[in-house]
Structure formats: C-alpha cells, structure tokens
Design an enzyme around this catalytic site. Structure first.
Site, PDB file in Angstrom:
ATOM      1  N   ASP A  66      47.449 -26.075 -16.952  1.00  0.00           N
ATOM      2  CA  ASP A  66      46.551 -24.657 -17.886  1.00  0.00           C
ATOM      3  C   ASP A  66      46.133 -24.904 -16.573  1.00  0.00           C
ATOM      4  OD1 ASP A  66      45.135 -23.517 -18.272  1.00  0.00           O
ATOM      5  OD2 ASP A  66      44.220 -24.433 -20.626  1.00  0.00           O
ATOM      6  N   HIS A 125      40.567 -27.379 -23.362  1.00  0.00           N
ATOM      7  CA  HIS A 125      40.020 -25.655 -24.148  1.00  0.00           C
ATOM      8  C   HIS A 125      41.414 -25.806 -25.416  1.00  0.00           C
ATOM      9  CE1 HIS A 125      40.388 -21.783 -25.225  1.00  0.00           C
ATOM     10  NE2 HIS A 125      39.532 -21.609 -23.357  1.00  0.00           N
ATOM     11  N   GLN A 158      41.089 -21.717 -15.628  1.00  0.00           N
ATOM     12  CA  GLN A 158      40.493 -21.208 -14.474  1.00  0.00           C
ATOM     13  C   GLN A 158      40.934 -21.795 -13.205  1.00  0.00           C
ATOM     14  OE1 GLN A 158      37.778 -20.598 -15.291  1.00  0.00           O
ATOM     15  NE2 GLN A 158      37.943 -20.169 -17.467  1.00  0.00           N
ATOM     16  N   LYS A 218      41.480 -14.052 -15.738  1.00  0.00           N
ATOM     17  CA  LYS A 218      40.254 -14.671 -14.721  1.00  0.00           C
ATOM     18  C   LYS A 218      40.967 -14.303 -13.148  1.00  0.00           C
ATOM     19  CE  LYS A 218      40.333 -17.560 -18.795  1.00  0.00           C
ATOM     20  NZ  LYS A 218      38.735 -17.950 -19.812  1.00  0.00           N
ATOM     21  N   CYS A 271      35.158 -23.597 -26.293  1.00  0.00           N
ATOM     22  CA  CYS A 271      36.256 -23.546 -27.171  1.00  0.00           C
ATOM     23  C   CYS A 271      37.165 -25.229 -26.675  1.00  0.00           C
ATOM     24  CB  CYS A 271      37.279 -22.346 -26.472  1.00  0.00           C
ATOM     25  SG  CYS A 271      37.050 -21.096 -26.809  1.00  0.00           S
TER      26      CYS A 271
HETATM   27  N1  PMP Z   1      42.602 -22.995 -20.935  1.00  0.00           N
HETATM   28  C1  PMP Z   1      41.576 -22.465 -20.498  1.00  0.00           C
HETATM   29  C2  PMP Z   1      40.633 -23.909 -19.138  1.00  0.00           C
HETATM   30  C3  PMP Z   1      40.979 -21.506 -19.901  1.00  0.00           C
HETATM   31  O1  PMP Z   1      39.449 -21.307 -19.894  1.00  0.00           O
HETATM   32  C4  PMP Z   1      40.622 -21.070 -21.184  1.00  0.00           C
HETATM   33  C5  PMP Z   1      40.008 -19.698 -21.187  1.00  0.00           C
HETATM   34  N2  PMP Z   1      38.170 -19.076 -21.767  1.00  0.00           N
HETATM   35  C6  PMP Z   1      42.150 -20.379 -21.872  1.00  0.00           C
HETATM   36  C7  PMP Z   1      42.522 -21.616 -21.817  1.00  0.00           C
HETATM   37  C8  PMP Z   1      42.148 -19.810 -22.423  1.00  0.00           C
HETATM   38  O2  PMP Z   1      43.346 -18.575 -21.984  1.00  0.00           O
HETATM   39  P1  PMP Z   1      43.227 -16.895 -22.673  1.00  0.00           P
HETATM   40  O3  PMP Z   1      41.748 -16.549 -23.163  1.00  0.00           O
HETATM   41  O4  PMP Z   1      42.585 -15.527 -21.741  1.00  0.00           O
HETATM   42  O5  PMP Z   1      44.168 -17.342 -23.550  1.00  0.00           O
END
Ligand code: PMP
Length: 407
Positions: free
Chosen positions: A201, A124, A204, A227, A365
């Site tokens: 990270d 991401h 998920q 999440k 993203c």
């Molecule tokens: N890493 C991953 C794998 C994600 O899925 C997400 C959220 N889409 C993020 C980072 C970023 O999380 P947040 O927008 O809650 O900071």
C-alpha cells in the site's frame, strides 16, 4: 547547492494563500490529501475546455485526443513508478479500490481454507477490511503481524509467522498514522521465500520518495493520485504481468470485454480487463500533470526538507509538558503524531483550526494501531514539500495556547 526553496513551491499552490478563521492558513494535513499546483488545476480545466469526450470508442477528433491524453497519462504514471510496461498500471479510484480489486480478484482465486493473509498492526483500514471480506468468503484467515512500541514492524515476529500457509503479505510502504517507512525489501524477500505474494500500500510513500516497482519486486503496488498533488478519484494498481493476466475481472461492464453474448463473454486484454465503464479521464490527466510538475522539483531535497520539519517538531515538542509522540519509527517520513495530556485530540484539533492550523485528529483509519497504543486517537501533523519551519512554529504556538486554555 542552495537550500530547498519551499517558498517558491508555495507560489504554485493557490489554495495555500488564504486566511482561515482570521489567520493565514497552515495546512498540515497532507497525509489525508495534498493540495494541487496551478499546473494540475489548469490541465483539468483545459481538458474540459478543449478535449472532453469518451475514450477508446469515438470516431471523432475529440475522442481521439481524449484517448491519446488518457493513455499518455498512463505512460507517465507507469514510468514514474518504473513499471516495465504501461499496461501493468490499472486505473482505479485510489488505494482503497486497488486493494479491493486484488483482494476480490486475486484473493478469490488464490485463497482457501487454511490459507493466511499477513497484515501488520499498523495498516490503514483500506488494507485490512478488504482482506477480512475475502477471507470471510474463502475460509482463509487474516493474521496480524506484531509491531514494536516504536511503531516498526517486528521483523522477528514476522519471520516466525511465515510458512507455507501464508499466501499474501499486505503491508503499507509507509504508515499514514506514524510515518513509519517499512523495510519492504526485506519483507518482500522473506515473503517470496515461502511462496507468498506481497501487496504494498503505497498511499503515503508515493509523494515522498521514488518508488521503483521493478526494483522492489513487489507483486502489487497500490496508490492514490490525491496524495501526490493530483486530483481525487484517480489512483493506480500496479501488478506483475503474469498475475494480472491470470486474474479474473473485478467489475463487469463496457470497455472490459472483447465480445459479449448470452452464450458467454470474453474479456479485453490488460489493462482494460480491469477498467469497466467510463474511466476518470480528467483524473488521469490531472495526475500525469502532477507528475510532470514534480519533475521540476528536486524531490531528494524535498524529502530532506520534510524530515527537517519533523526534526523541528520533535525539538519543539520536547518543550511541551505532557506531549507524547506516538511512535518513533527507525525510518519515517514527515509525520508527527501525538497526544497531549488532559486535552482530547479532537478538542485540540478544533482549537488549532481556530488559529488557522489544519491537522487531522482521530484514529486515522488505523483503529488496531490506536488500540495497540491505548489511545482513542492522535493529533497528526503531516508535512509536504510546501510546508515551512514557520508553519511548524505556528502549530506549536497553537499547542501552547490550547494548553493554557485547558489547564
Ligand atoms: N492506505 C494508506 C496508508 C492511506 O494513508 C490511505 C489514505 N488515508 C489509504 C490507504 C486509502 O486511500 P484512499 O482513501 O485514497 O483510497
């Protein structure tokens, strides 16, 4: 034992019981954010009804109550990820802030010219861009780790990249775009063997299987409360104690100091050193309520249920000409990412929305990953414990209808 009862779970989530565009809502965008059970909504409302005050400083009953609930929430979340101690859990806004905190605080102290940060292609942007920023400032380099066509990290290629120049391996526990569950235990072992640190990270992963930071032996673990059926604006950064102790503060302000003078300032102990300013008190309380809620759920059965929804998606997809699943990872959570010949992902998303089916479309993203597959984006259905097989069927009815309209 009885089959997992998604219908019973649904009863706890008020938002699911509504019509969208004249159809019962089918919410399949859980990787973007999950819905909240009544118990979380109530915990937040009750905090504001009864206990609201600033934490850690008031000389009055409400402040004491707010502080106790806030610190109890830290205990709850720390225990949920099996942290050896609660003070190793830093409250942040979410995964994005957690990665930025490590990149800036740890990175500025530990990276320099010639050093490398390894980042797989399936990350991401939240786990790419902070490393690019800190590498730009320190002269270190971000080096991408190849993946396979199936959407797994290429472990052989990863190993060839590992040498003493590598100071950090930043990798997601689970990919948000493909659902890949990465072999993090192996990655951590190999990274540690060359002296590199590992940031996972967990955005998920956290809602889909138990996360045990102690057993994983990762150096940092980042996640977002929203999440995990909790509120937005709250998340956690977990770190090994000796690393957090050695790191300089990220943000300066109230709460993170011990004494301040213009001659020099000393900093508070963990976790407060990293928590400048008034924190998201109700967010932490709401997140703890989500974890309390999940204690009443058979999470192993929920995971099996979600994978069954993925299997059903793969089955139904095989009946749709021109549908191509993007990625088919060796291990995955309930995420089904695909493209449909002749229909742009965003058009398909719009048509599904007209039928009450909520999915995410676009690059998720993860633009380097989309480039790898030579697609502008995908349509992504991401399942949570409250989704049902009927909802997967509604998704595919929508896809068939879109195909008829476009061809
Ligand atoms: N890493 C991953 C794998 C994600 O899925 C997400 C959220 N889409 C993020 C980072 C970023 O999380 P947040 O927008 O809650 O900071």
């Amino acid at each position: 034992r009885p089959a997992f009862d998604a219908q019973a779970i649904r009863a706890d989530f008020p938002i699911l019981h509504q019509e969208v565009n004249g159809h019962p809502l089918v919410y399949l965008d859980n990787a973007a954010t999950t819905q909240k059970p009544e118990q979380v909504i109530e915990a937040i409302a009750n905090y504001y009804r009864r206990d609201n005050a600033n934490v850690h400083r008031g000389a009055h009953a409400l402040s004491d109550r707010a502080t106790a609930a806030f610190e109890q929430a830290r205990e709850t979340v720390a225990r949920f990820i099996n942290s050896p101690a609660a003070h190793q859990l830093i409250w942040v806004r979410g995964t994005t802030e957690a990665v930025n905190l490590v990149a800036h605080s740890w990175g500025r102290e530990n990276l320099g010219p010639g050093d490398r940060v390894l980042v797989p292609y399936l990350e991401h942007h939240a786990n790419i861009v902070p490393w690019q920023l800190v590498c730009g400032a320190t002269g270190a380099e971000v080096v991408p780790v190849p993946i396979t066509e199936a959407g797994d990290i290429d472990l052989a290629a990863f190993e060839t990249l590992l040498d003493e120049r590598v100071k950090m391996v930043a990798v997601n526990h689970v990919s948000n775009a493909l659902g890949t569950v990465n072999p993090v235990a192996e990655i951590i072992d190999k990274a540690h063997a060359v002296g590199a640190r590992v940031l996972l990270d967990g955005a998920q992963a956290i809602a889909h299987f138990p996360v045990d930071v102690a057993a994983l032996d990762c150096d940092f673990y980042a996640f977002s409360g929203h999440k995990l059926f909790g509120p937005t604006g709250i998340g956690g950064l977990w770190g090994k104690e000796e690393l957090l102790e050695a790191m300089p503060p990220f943000l300066g302000g109230g709460e993170m100091i011990e004494t301040v003078s213009f001659a020099g300032t000393t900093f508070n102990s963990l976790p407060f050193k990293f928590e400048a300013g008034t924190p998201n008190i109700c967010g932490a309380i709401g997140l703890a309520a989500a974890i309390d809620y999940l204690r009443g759920v058979d999470m192993a059965a929920a995971a099996t249920h979600e994978l069954a929804l993925l299997e059903r998606s793969i089955e139904l997809a095989s009946e749709v000409d021109g549908l191509r699943r993007i990625g088919s990872p060796a291990r995955s959570i309930g995420i089904f990412s695909f493209v449909l010949d002749g229909v742009h992902p965003s058009d398909l998303g719009m048509l599904l929305d007209q039928q009450g089916v909520a999915v995410r479309t676009g690059h998720h993203c993860a633009q380097p990953l989309m480039d790898f597959y030579s697609v502008p984006g995908t349509v992504r259905a991401s399942y949570a414990l409250y989704n049902t097989a009927e909802e997967v069927e509604r998704l595919f009815e929508g896809i068939h209808k879109a195909k008829r309209l476009f061809t």
